[in-house]
Motif scaffolding. Structure first.
Motif, mmCIF file in Angstrom:
data_model
loop_
_atom_site.group_PDB
_atom_site.id
_atom_site.type_symbol
_atom_site.label_atom_id
_atom_site.label_comp_id
_atom_site.label_asym_id
_atom_site.label_seq_id
_atom_site.Cartn_x
_atom_site.Cartn_y
_atom_site.Cartn_z
ATOM 1 N N GLY A 140 0.740 -1.226 0.091
ATOM 2 C CA GLY A 140 0.014 0.119 -0.008
ATOM 3 C C GLY A 140 0.806 1.269 0.011
ATOM 4 N N VAL A 141 1.936 1.287 0.859
ATOM 5 C CA VAL A 141 2.964 2.503 0.908
ATOM 6 C C VAL A 141 3.486 2.645 -0.391
ATOM 7 C CG1 VAL A 141 4.856 3.549 2.159
ATOM 8 C CG2 VAL A 141 3.085 2.081 3.276
ATOM 9 N N LEU A 142 4.018 1.624 -1.008
ATOM 10 C CA LEU A 142 4.606 1.676 -2.481
ATOM 11 C C LEU A 142 3.669 2.493 -3.305
ATOM 12 C CD1 LEU A 142 6.546 -1.668 -2.753
ATOM 13 C CD2 LEU A 142 7.552 0.836 -2.193
ATOM 14 N N GLN A 143 2.340 2.237 -3.546
ATOM 15 C CA GLN A 143 1.603 2.886 -4.317
ATOM 16 C C GLN A 143 1.589 4.319 -4.332
ATOM 17 O OE1 GLN A 143 0.293 0.709 -6.722
ATOM 18 N NE2 GLN A 143 1.291 -1.028 -5.601
ATOM 19 N N SER A 144 1.879 4.959 -3.055
ATOM 20 C CA SER A 144 2.034 6.389 -2.847
ATOM 21 C C SER A 144 3.146 7.000 -3.076
ATOM 22 C CB SER A 144 1.217 6.688 -1.126
ATOM 23 O OG SER A 144 2.392 6.139 -0.599
#
Length: 431
Positions: free
Chosen positions: A308-312
């Motif tokens: 989820g963090v990598l998507q941001s």
């Protein structure tokens, strides 16, 4: 002398001081300030409190200091619990008494400044605006005190007593022994050797197992996030499946798989290489198995978190790095990793704290075994599982409580300093 006498008389004659002195008996200060309803209420509350709790508090405080004087007639544990509850009740009584003093003095100061006392309706409105939130959280506070605080205080108290299987009430009375239990952990042979061994393994287990699950979760998240990977949703679903299965079920299955006699790992896999590893009977291999199992159980959560963090992560940062000729390693080191750690550091710290007290996997896999000569803990016991055995198997309640205090201090200090070093903590409240 006359000056001192006059100044003393002036001090006593001030309404604020008169009201404070009269409030030594709750309600009288309010009567002096012409707050008759409040004075009557405080007087009734005080008298009711003393009538209903005096005997309980008296016996409780006595029992807290003595832990009883007559074996079989006095029960030290009951007296200890009553004493701890008495302290909390006494704390409420002191709070009411201090409120009585403060309220009377505040009203007297208003009287000195020629401000009129609020009417009953105004007082109720002020209570609703200022005191209503405290009144509403009072039931939750009481539950917290008696469900959480009292057991914690009881555990802390046991660490300073001689409560064990050979000295248990009501046949025997307990005694306060000060820091003797902690001294025994540091000096007495079997306690010292066992504590050092278990503590060392607990630290190794926490650092290695947690780091492996974080590294594996980050590695898989980076792979799945690569633009060249297809069927991302399917792959993510498969990798999160171990998280969907209840942990205790997975641990019991792994316990059977690692069984050296009939387990599939030895019988079907390692037997092809003519190798048999004593996973459950040798402390070293049991620890290796536990670390591998925890890595398997823990990486799905970390994987989902990092995914989820990598998507941001802003893509323009990578594009700028490409223009500057940055390599994959440089982009990971200077863009991806700082961004991921900034967003997830508190949760990663909680992973370490959770594994430090991860009782389930240690006990369900092989109950902390195998046994180790010269120690009263198993070869794979961590501090929390050792405390469980000391409490429920050998009834060494005092030593279990002492070890629990040490565990709590270690986790608190670690979490406090690590949180303060994280970028997310430093940035909190800045914007």
């Amino acid at each position: 002398m006359a000056t001192n006498h006059n100044s003393g008389s002036a001090w006593i004659k001030k309404p604020r001081n008169i009201a404070t002195i009269l409030s030594i008996i709750p309600g009288l200060g309010q009567f002096y300030n012409r707050r008759f309803l409040k004075g009557i209420s405080l007087l009734i509350v005080t008298v009711s409190f003393l009538i209903t709790t005096w005997n309980y508090i008296d016996i409780g405080i006595w029992g807290l200091f003595t832990l009883g004087t007559i074996p079989r007639d006095h029960h030290s544990i009951q007296l200890l619990i009553q004493g701890l509850i008495s302290l909390i009740i006494l704390g409420f009584g002191i709070a009411i008494y201090l409120y009585n003093l403060k309220d009377a003095r505040s009203d007297a100061i208003a009287r000195e400044n020629h401000r009129s006392n609020p009417t009953l309706i105004q007082g109720m409105a002020a209570f609703y605006n200022n005191g209503f939130p405290y009144f509403m959280i009072l039931p939750g506070l009481l539950m917290l005190l008696f469900i959480v605080v009292v057991p914690l205080m009881f555990m802390l108290a046991l660490a300073f007593t001689d409560y064990n299987q050979y000295n248990a009430p009501p046949r025997h009375l307990l005694s306060w022994v000060g820091l003797n239990n902690f001294v025994d952990l540091a000096n007495v042979g079997i306690w010292k050797d066992t504590f050092l061994s278990v503590f060392t393994w607990t630290v190794v287990w926490t650092v290695v197992a947690t780091s492996f699950q974080i590294i594996l979760g980050l590695f898989l998240a980076l792979l799945v996030n690569d633009k060249r990977i297809k069927f991302k949703r399917t792959i993510r679903t498969i990798l999160i499946l171990p998280w969907a299965v209840p942990a205790f079920v997975s641990i019991l299955i792994f316990s059977a798989l690692f069984n050296p006699t009939f387990g599939a790992i030895n019988r079907d896999i390692l037997s092809q290489f003519e190798t048999m590893i004593p996973w459950l009977s040798d402390p070293f291999w049991a620890k290796v198995a536990l670390i591998m199992i925890q890595t398997w159980l823990g990486f799905p959560f970390v994987f989902a978190l990092f995914t989820g963090v990598l998507q941001s992560v802003p893509q323009d940062m990578y594009e700028a790095a490409d223009v500057d000729g940055g390599s994959r390693l440089q982009k990971f080191r200077h863009i991806t990793l700082p961004h991921v750690l900034f967003a997830t550091a508190p949760l990663l710290i909680m992973q370490y704290a959770g594994n430090f007290n991860n009782f389930n996997i240690i006990y369900l896999f092989n109950e902390g075994n195998p046994a180790v000569r010269g120690q009263n803990a198993g070869g794979t016991d961590i501090l929390i599982s050792w405390v469980y055995k000391l409490t429920f198997e050998t009834n060494n309640y005092n030593m279990a409580a002492a070890i629990t205090i040490i565990m709590g201090i270690i986790i608190s200090v670690f979490a406090f300093f690590q949180f303060r070093k994280t970028a997310s903590f430093k940035e909190e409240g800045r914007y």
